[in-house]
Design an enzyme around this catalytic site. Structure first.
Site, short mmCIF file in Angstrom:
data_model
loop_
_atom_site.label_atom_id
_atom_site.label_comp_id
_atom_site.label_asym_id
_atom_site.label_seq_id
_atom_site.Cartn_x
_atom_site.Cartn_y
_atom_site.Cartn_z
N LYS A 197 13.13 -5.23 74.81
CA LYS A 197 13.79 -6.50 74.51
C LYS A 197 13.60 -6.79 73.03
CE LYS A 197 13.94 -11.39 75.64
NZ LYS A 197 13.59 -12.40 76.63
N LYS A 252 17.89 -4.98 76.18
CA LYS A 252 18.47 -6.29 75.89
C LYS A 252 18.35 -6.61 74.41
CE LYS A 252 17.55 -11.07 77.08
NZ LYS A 252 16.64 -11.95 77.75
#
Ligand SMILES: NCc1[nH]cc(CCC(=O)O)c1CC(=O)O
Ligand SMILES: [Mg+2]
Length: 329
Positions: A197, A252
């Site tokens: 992330k 992400k």
């Protein structure tokens, strides 16, 4: 020299041969729908995410009914905490009667076959909007945060969550959550680790939606989320999370990080998911609203791109519309 009779366009000539040679396809089974829940009546639109609203639990059940009917496999729940429920220790995160826990129970009671994914991170609950607990200087502390995340994940599992998804980027939280789930008898609860992330500016509209933007102010999350320039580091993060017991990993944001999705799939061969985040959704919506892009065609093309890059599924705010578009053919 290319042979003259090698005509790449031959297979593209007709719809039937284009369909036969298509390598990647997008189907409803690839979609996860993120939803925002608030502790109020009715719906409240999120201005920076046209078509997305914060939902009461009743409204959430209505949306879940639509998602089930469309055969979307799972929802990802994001609670919007009222300012008065936020605190420095984020205790509302593991309140068994908290908003998220009530939403999980309501969903599982009405739609037992619909997968429920919960976000494990403290940002909706902290007064400062960081994903963890901070010291006096505002630095997010790793190990005490992991203890809090374990409490939160257990509370979600007790409420009936099918998948817990730690999105906080603390070190060692997957192993700690896995051990606690096993010890508490939640052996079937899956862990979707937000392993790679990035500290991205594309989360802006999401932070508006959950109200963490105001809390966060000018602060960022660069001391725990990954630097956008890195790719080898993402592979190390993924290796760690798998080793600690993750069932699936997530990359992400999505579109600016498709190279990471591809590497993750090639190097690990595990279930890989990608999050088409709020900013990606907002960009497409804004361009479409101006008449600059064809919304349906561009959204479906972007989602297919995730599949081609190696993702097994995509979290997307377009999920409901995409499922309808796919059904219409
Ligand atoms: N734990 C926080 C969290 N979980 C999902 C998103 C972003 C999702 C989106 O932008 O759609 C974020 C934002 C952040 O890290 O600040
Ligand atoms: Mg990690």
């Amino acid at each position: 020299m290319t042979r003259l009779d090698t005509r790449m366009r031959r297979m593209r000539r007709d719809d039937f041969s284009r369909r036969l040679m298509r390598e990647s396809t997008l189907g409803v089974d690839d979609l996860i729908y993120p939803v925002f829940v608030h502790d109020r009546e009715g719906r409240a639109d999120v201005p920076s995410m046209p078509g997305v609203a914060r939902l009461s639990i009743d409204e959430l059940l209505r949306v879940a009914d639509i998602a089930s009917e469309l055969r979307i496999p799972a929802l990802a729940l994001f609670p919007v905490t009222a300012p008065e429920a936020k605190s420095l220790d984020a205790a509302a995160a593991w309140d068994d009667d908290g908003l998220c826990q009530r939403a999980i129970r309501a969903l599982k009671a009405r739609f037992p076959q619909l997968g429920v994914i919960t976000d494990v991170a403290l940002d909706p609950y902290t007064t400062h909007g960081q994903d963890g607990l901070v010291d006096d200087a505002g630095y997010v502390l790793n190990d005490v945060t992991v203890e809090a995340l374990v409490r939160q994940a257990l509370s979600h599992a007790r409420a009936g969550a099918d998948i817990v998804a730690p999105s906080d980027m603390m070190d060692g939280r997957i192993g700690a959550v896995r051990a606690a789930l096993e010890a508490d008898g939640h052996v079937h609860v899956r862990i979707l680790a937000y392993a790679a992330k990035y500290a991205s500016a594309f989360y802006g509209p999401f932070r508006d939606a959950v109200g963490s933007a105001t809390a966060l102010g000018k602060a960022d999350k660069a001391t725990y989320q990954m630097d956008p320039g890195n790719s080898d580091e993402a592979m190390r993060e993924i290796a760690q999370d798998l080793d600690e017991g993750a069932d699936m990993v997530m990359v992400k944001p999505g579109m600016p990080y498709l190279d990471i999705v591809r590497r993750a799939k090639d190097e690990f061969g595990v279930p890989v998911f990608a999050y088409q985040v709020s900013g990606e959704y907002a960009m497409l919506k804004a361009a479409a609203a101006n008449g600059w892009l064809d919304e349906r065609a561009c959204a479906l093309e972007a989602l297919l791109g995730f599949k081609r890059a190696g993702a097994d599924g995509v979290l997307s705010y377009f999920a409901l519309d995409a499922a309808r578009w796919l059904r219409a053919g």
